[in-house]
Motif scaffolding. Sequence first.
Motif, PDB file in Angstrom:
ATOM      1  N   LEU A 137      -3.475  11.481  -7.411  1.00  0.00           N
ATOM      2  CA  LEU A 137      -4.466  11.087  -6.607  1.00  0.00           C
ATOM      3  C   LEU A 137      -4.424  12.001  -5.322  1.00  0.00           C
ATOM      4  O   LEU A 137      -3.413  12.050  -4.832  1.00  0.00           O
ATOM      5  CB  LEU A 137      -4.241   9.550  -6.239  1.00  0.00           C
ATOM      6  CG  LEU A 137      -5.314   9.070  -5.323  1.00  0.00           C
ATOM      7  CD1 LEU A 137      -6.762   9.053  -5.799  1.00  0.00           C
ATOM      8  CD2 LEU A 137      -4.911   7.677  -4.564  1.00  0.00           C
TER       9      LEU A 137
ATOM     10  N   VAL B  16      -2.123   5.667   5.991  1.00  0.00           N
ATOM     11  CA  VAL B  16      -3.431   6.573   6.222  1.00  0.00           C
ATOM     12  C   VAL B  16      -3.166   7.779   7.229  1.00  0.00           C
ATOM     13  O   VAL B  16      -3.255   8.678   7.161  1.00  0.00           O
ATOM     14  CB  VAL B  16      -4.713   5.695   6.695  1.00  0.00           C
ATOM     15  CG1 VAL B  16      -5.919   6.625   6.903  1.00  0.00           C
ATOM     16  CG2 VAL B  16      -5.213   4.901   5.414  1.00  0.00           C
TER      17      VAL B  16
ATOM     18  N   THR C 191       0.446   3.638  -3.004  1.00  0.00           N
ATOM     19  CA  THR C 191      -0.206   4.928  -2.723  1.00  0.00           C
ATOM     20  C   THR C 191       0.798   5.954  -3.006  1.00  0.00           C
ATOM     21  O   THR C 191       0.394   7.038  -3.612  1.00  0.00           O
ATOM     22  CB  THR C 191      -0.455   4.996  -1.117  1.00  0.00           C
ATOM     23  OG1 THR C 191      -1.439   3.726  -0.891  1.00  0.00           O
ATOM     24  CG2 THR C 191      -1.451   6.268  -1.035  1.00  0.00           C
TER      25      THR C 191
ATOM     26  N   ILE D  82      -0.136   8.936  -5.679  1.00  0.00           N
ATOM     27  CA  ILE D  82      -0.128  10.505  -5.390  1.00  0.00           C
ATOM     28  C   ILE D  82       0.652  11.282  -6.089  1.00  0.00           C
ATOM     29  O   ILE D  82       0.220  12.225  -6.561  1.00  0.00           O
ATOM     30  CB  ILE D  82       0.001  10.532  -3.937  1.00  0.00           C
ATOM     31  CG1 ILE D  82      -0.979   9.997  -2.760  1.00  0.00           C
ATOM     32  CG2 ILE D  82       0.313  11.802  -3.419  1.00  0.00           C
ATOM     33  CD1 ILE D  82      -0.569   9.995  -1.331  1.00  0.00           C
TER      34      ILE D  82
ATOM     35  N   TYR E  10      -9.648   3.892   1.646  1.00  0.00           N
ATOM     36  CA  TYR E  10      -8.797   2.904   2.138  1.00  0.00           C
ATOM     37  C   TYR E  10      -9.737   2.581   3.646  1.00  0.00           C
ATOM     38  O   TYR E  10      -9.752   1.307   3.918  1.00  0.00           O
ATOM     39  CB  TYR E  10      -7.320   3.417   2.719  1.00  0.00           C
ATOM     40  CG  TYR E  10      -6.587   3.143   1.549  1.00  0.00           C
ATOM     41  CD1 TYR E  10      -7.028   3.269   0.362  1.00  0.00           C
ATOM     42  CD2 TYR E  10      -5.209   3.231   1.705  1.00  0.00           C
ATOM     43  CE1 TYR E  10      -6.054   2.991  -0.904  1.00  0.00           C
ATOM     44  CE2 TYR E  10      -4.194   3.270   0.667  1.00  0.00           C
ATOM     45  CZ  TYR E  10      -4.583   3.129  -0.680  1.00  0.00           C
ATOM     46  OH  TYR E  10      -3.727   2.928  -1.815  1.00  0.00           O
TER      47      TYR E  10
ATOM     48  N   ALA F  27       0.871  -1.343   0.080  1.00  0.00           N
ATOM     49  CA  ALA F  27       0.012  -0.146  -0.168  1.00  0.00           C
ATOM     50  C   ALA F  27       0.866   1.082  -0.034  1.00  0.00           C
ATOM     51  O   ALA F  27       0.594   2.439  -0.552  1.00  0.00           O
ATOM     52  CB  ALA F  27      -0.860   0.115   1.065  1.00  0.00           C
TER      53      ALA F  27
ATOM     54  N   ALA G 238      -5.074  -1.465   3.683  1.00  0.00           N
ATOM     55  CA  ALA G 238      -6.145  -0.440   3.883  1.00  0.00           C
ATOM     56  C   ALA G 238      -5.962   0.460   5.132  1.00  0.00           C
ATOM     57  O   ALA G 238      -6.403   1.570   5.008  1.00  0.00           O
ATOM     58  CB  ALA G 238      -7.569  -0.974   3.642  1.00  0.00           C
TER      59      ALA G 238
ATOM     60  N   GLU H 198      -4.731  12.914  -1.504  1.00  0.00           N
ATOM     61  CA  GLU H 198      -4.688  12.407  -0.325  1.00  0.00           C
ATOM     62  C   GLU H 198      -5.827  12.212   0.505  1.00  0.00           C
ATOM     63  O   GLU H 198      -6.332  11.373   1.086  1.00  0.00           O
ATOM     64  CB  GLU H 198      -3.687  13.207   0.721  1.00  0.00           C
ATOM     65  CG  GLU H 198      -2.219  13.189   0.371  1.00  0.00           C
ATOM     66  CD  GLU H 198      -1.999  14.179  -0.548  1.00  0.00           C
ATOM     67  OE1 GLU H 198      -2.832  14.786  -1.371  1.00  0.00           O
ATOM     68  OE2 GLU H 198      -0.623  14.498  -0.567  1.00  0.00           O
TER      69      GLU H 198
ATOM     70  N   THR I 176      -8.806  11.550  -0.809  1.00  0.00           N
ATOM     71  CA  THR I 176      -9.509  10.458  -1.458  1.00  0.00           C
ATOM     72  C   THR I 176      -9.107   9.194  -0.952  1.00  0.00           C
ATOM     73  O   THR I 176      -9.873   8.311  -0.746  1.00  0.00           O
ATOM     74  CB  THR I 176      -9.465  10.501  -3.132  1.00  0.00           C
ATOM     75  OG1 THR I 176      -9.736  11.795  -3.596  1.00  0.00           O
ATOM     76  CG2 THR I 176      -9.705   9.198  -3.604  1.00  0.00           C
ATOM     77  N   VAL I 177      -7.810   9.176  -0.715  1.00  0.00           N
ATOM     78  CA  VAL I 177      -7.121   7.924  -0.027  1.00  0.00           C
ATOM     79  C   VAL I 177      -7.897   7.600   1.295  1.00  0.00           C
ATOM     80  O   VAL I 177      -8.168   6.647   2.007  1.00  0.00           O
ATOM     81  CB  VAL I 177      -5.695   7.917   0.172  1.00  0.00           C
ATOM     82  CG1 VAL I 177      -5.172   6.511   0.810  1.00  0.00           C
ATOM     83  CG2 VAL I 177      -4.952   8.090  -1.285  1.00  0.00           C
TER      84      VAL I 177
ATOM     85  N   LEU J  52      -0.786  10.138   5.817  1.00  0.00           N
ATOM     86  CA  LEU J  52      -1.520  11.040   4.925  1.00  0.00           C
ATOM     87  C   LEU J  52      -2.314  11.950   5.686  1.00  0.00           C
ATOM     88  O   LEU J  52      -2.502  13.200   5.548  1.00  0.00           O
ATOM     89  CB  LEU J  52      -2.306  10.347   3.948  1.00  0.00           C
ATOM     90  CG  LEU J  52      -1.421   9.455   2.750  1.00  0.00           C
ATOM     91  CD1 LEU J  52      -2.337   8.774   1.930  1.00  0.00           C
ATOM     92  CD2 LEU J  52      -0.545  10.358   2.097  1.00  0.00           C
TER      93      LEU J  52
END
Length: 381
Positions: A252, A296, A244, A248, A261, A240, A291, A254, A256-257, A299
């Motif tokens: 993408l 996470v 990820t 990014i 996730y 991940a 996930a 952050e 949205t993640v 971020l």
Amino acid sequence: MLGIASSILSQYKAQFASNWGAQQLSNGTVDVSMVVSVIAAFGLGRLIAYPFAGHFGRKVSGTIGIGLYVIFFIGIITVNSFWAAYLIGVLNGMANSFLDTCVSPSLMEMFPESASIANLLTKFAVVTAQFILPFLIGGVAAAGLSFRTIFIICGVALAADAIAIIVFPFPKREKPQLNAAGTPEKMHFSIGSVAAILIGFTSSTTFMVWLNCNQELGAAYGVKNPATLQSLYAVGAGIAVLLTARLIKAGLKESTVLILYPTIAVVMLALCYFVQTPVILYIGSFVIGYAAAGGVLQLATSTTISFFPSHKGTATSLVMIASSIANYAVLSAAAGLTKAFGDAAPRMIILLNIVITIVGIGLALVVKTQEKHVLAVSQVH
């Protein structure tokens, strides 16, 4: 070293519980609730240290953090009482706080064009250690060595790391932005920034609870070697982090993640609750690693810093304080459930994790909405 320090007690629950005088349960196993309580003390230590950990400068904070981790690794294997172990657990959390205020801001200053990705790579180092740890444990056992061996090796390695921190240069700290009066800009909290800070609590809950309680769940579901669940978890988290970071870099968001996730984690946790088989835990460990532990929290930290660009250290501390509260409060709750419900506790802990992770999704939606609002206002101007 943080990856090992945060998960090694969960790998040796029975040994430490026996050392600290735990009683046997009716099913013949040792009551490990006191070990979970010591792990929860990590969060208390983080809460104690965060208010002042960032005021010593990057190098000093990093050196103090490493010194406290050395005390943890050596001290935890030498004490024979729960309360002494609890105190050393608090020192572990304080070590974490000092390193948090050193590592993330420093890396973001070293790589200003890829700050989020640099922050993610700290997580990659953590999950690499968590992947290797079960194999190290197996190797130590196969060699007939004491489980204390890994703790001693980590203490020595950290002492060497402290020398590197002291000797090698750090980037110059960015000067705070000044307002029209020539004074540093103050932190202005919005709904989005508060939501981003609180994701530190919810995201930490998701992976901390799984990381420290999955072995009991594995035993309940008939997993022959529950230690393998951590390696699968770490593989998922490592993939991940790398994927990820690439996404990014490709554009993408952050935010949205932060929505996607945790949603995946909730679905997987629900499957692990309803489908009580070893196979689902093997799959679940990988997916939850991906996930929930795949960056996470990092971020959420980067997103919070984006709200307070002139106060990186303070913004980092706020997210990590929320994370610390989760570490202490939720793992203490897990220890209470383990003490009160015995064999039934692991599935109840999953339900607790599901509820808190759903709250995190709601917070991420708030951050996303705030982000769109800020973008729309900037386009008007």
